[in-house]
Enzyme design. Structure first.
Site, PDB file in Angstrom:
ATOM      1  N   CYS A 154      20.282  -2.224  21.686  1.00  0.00           N
ATOM      2  CA  CYS A 154      18.839  -2.742  22.385  1.00  0.00           C
ATOM      3  C   CYS A 154      18.327  -3.767  21.402  1.00  0.00           C
ATOM      4  O   CYS A 154      17.721  -4.747  22.151  1.00  0.00           O
ATOM      5  CB  CYS A 154      18.070  -1.650  22.664  1.00  0.00           C
ATOM      6  N   THR A 184      13.634   7.312  18.697  1.00  0.00           N
ATOM      7  CA  THR A 184      14.832   8.131  19.596  1.00  0.00           C
ATOM      8  C   THR A 184      15.337   9.441  18.818  1.00  0.00           C
ATOM      9  O   THR A 184      14.884  10.073  18.115  1.00  0.00           O
ATOM     10  CB  THR A 184      15.840   6.793  19.006  1.00  0.00           C
ATOM     11  N   GLY A 213      21.056  -2.684  11.609  1.00  0.00           N
ATOM     12  CA  GLY A 213      22.048  -3.655  11.373  1.00  0.00           C
ATOM     13  C   GLY A 213      21.835  -4.774  12.698  1.00  0.00           C
ATOM     14  O   GLY A 213      22.616  -5.751  12.695  1.00  0.00           O
TER      15      GLY A 213
END
EC number: 1.2.1.12
Length: 337
Positions: A154, A184, A213
């Site tokens: 996302c 999350t 990342g």
């Protein structure tokens, strides 16, 4: 004829990808089956009642082991090994792989063994896959040979469209990203052991720095930025919506006005329409719940120092925006079947 889609894994992204498919009949996708180890009753309830995105506007019931959504029967299975799924029997064209487990070529290929034609992974790939796609940036590069595709993350979907425009119009020497990211399921409700000791802490009680990342992954879709980007994530106590704060050295002198101008123009035309948004309003994260854009530039936050150091901020609904890009990328993959 509609392209038949299976969803493997009915968690946050799996359920919202299903909502996105069902809310967008123009996509040409048809949801035919869901595989998840949870009970069909529990999954139907969580699909219907969503704490972040509200109640599904249609009807949701169960019929035996299957789910019925808006009067249409969706075959539901609970199979641990994707190679044993009934993809061939059901005529599945594309699998949306949303478990977070089958994220490399070897594991995702089990869906091809079961009879599916292509697999779209709802996460960054762990290892090589045929292609990583950020819709609006490199989706037109998809070919018939791309069987296993990653939809990236996302955050990469938020950052890459902005950087794609900036790289084309101004140029980027190097940059650092911070994503201020809602918590999350990979965090703890209360303190409990985790491989990342910061994510082991109570998600609702702290701002939690952690790794990402996402910035480096931009190079998978914009190769000329390889080695020029890095970033971190700070998880915050909100259930949805995040923002990217990107600071970069431009290849030439620029101004905040120029940056906003090129980003607004991109948001209004071409491949970025519906992917990249732009706002002049003084908005906050709650304003972006269920926003389908990958990223929305906050023009009030754009800043430039002496023409040589620039900052851009973009908002994103890290659940709903990404789920809509799953639909868009799957629809693009369907064109190559």
């Amino acid at each position: 004829m509609a392209v038949k889609v299976a969803i493997n894994g009915f968690g946050r992204i799996g359920r919202l990808a299903a909502r996105a498919i069902l809310s967008r009949p123009d996509s040409g996708l048809e949801l035919v089956t869901i595989n998840d180890l949870g009970s069909v009753e529990g999954n139907a309830f969580l699909f219907k009642r969503d704490s972040a995105h509200g109640t599904y506007p249609g009807t949701v019931t169960t019929e035996g082991n299957d789910m019925v959504i808006d009067g249409k029967k969706i075959v539901v299975t609970a199979e641990r090994d994707p190679a044993n799924l009934p993809h061939k029997k059901l005529g599945v064209d594309i699998v949306m792989e949303c478990t977070g487990i089958f994220t490399n070529t070897e594991k995702a290929s089990a869906h091809l063994t079961a009879g599916a034609k292509k697999v779209l992974i709802s996460a960054p790939a762990k290892g090589d896959v045929d292609r990583t796609v950020v819709y609006g940036v490199n989706h037109k590069d998809l070919t018939a040979d791309d069987k296993i595709v990653s939809n990236a993350s996302c955050t990469t979907n938020c950052l890459a469209p902005v950087l794609h425009v900036l790289q084309q119009k101004i140029g980027i020497v190097r940059g650092l990203m911070t994503t201020v990211h809602s918590f999350t399921n990979d965090q703890r409700i209360l303190d409990q052991i985790h491989s990342d000791l910061r994510r082991a802490r109570t998600a609702s009680a702290s701002m939690i720095p952690t790794s990402t990342g996402a910035a480096r992954a931009v190079a998978l879709v914009i190769p000329e930025l390889k080695g020029k980007l890095d970033g971190i994530s700070i998880r915050v106590p909100t259930p949805d919506v995040s923002l990217v704060d990107f600071t970069f050295v431009p290849q030439r002198d620029t101004t905040a006005e120029e940056i906003n101008s090129v980003l607004k123009a991109a948001a209004d035309t071409g491949d970025m329409t519906g992917v990249l948004g732009y706002t002049d309003e003084p908005l906050v994260s709650r304003d972006f719940y269920s926003d389908p854009h990958s990223s929305t530039v906050d023009s009030r936050e754009t800043a430039v120092l002496e023409g040589k150091l620039a900052r851009v901020v973009a908002w994103y609904d890290n659940e709903w925006g990404f789920s809509n890009r799953m639909v868009d990328t799957a629809a693009q993959m369907a064109k190559t079947l």
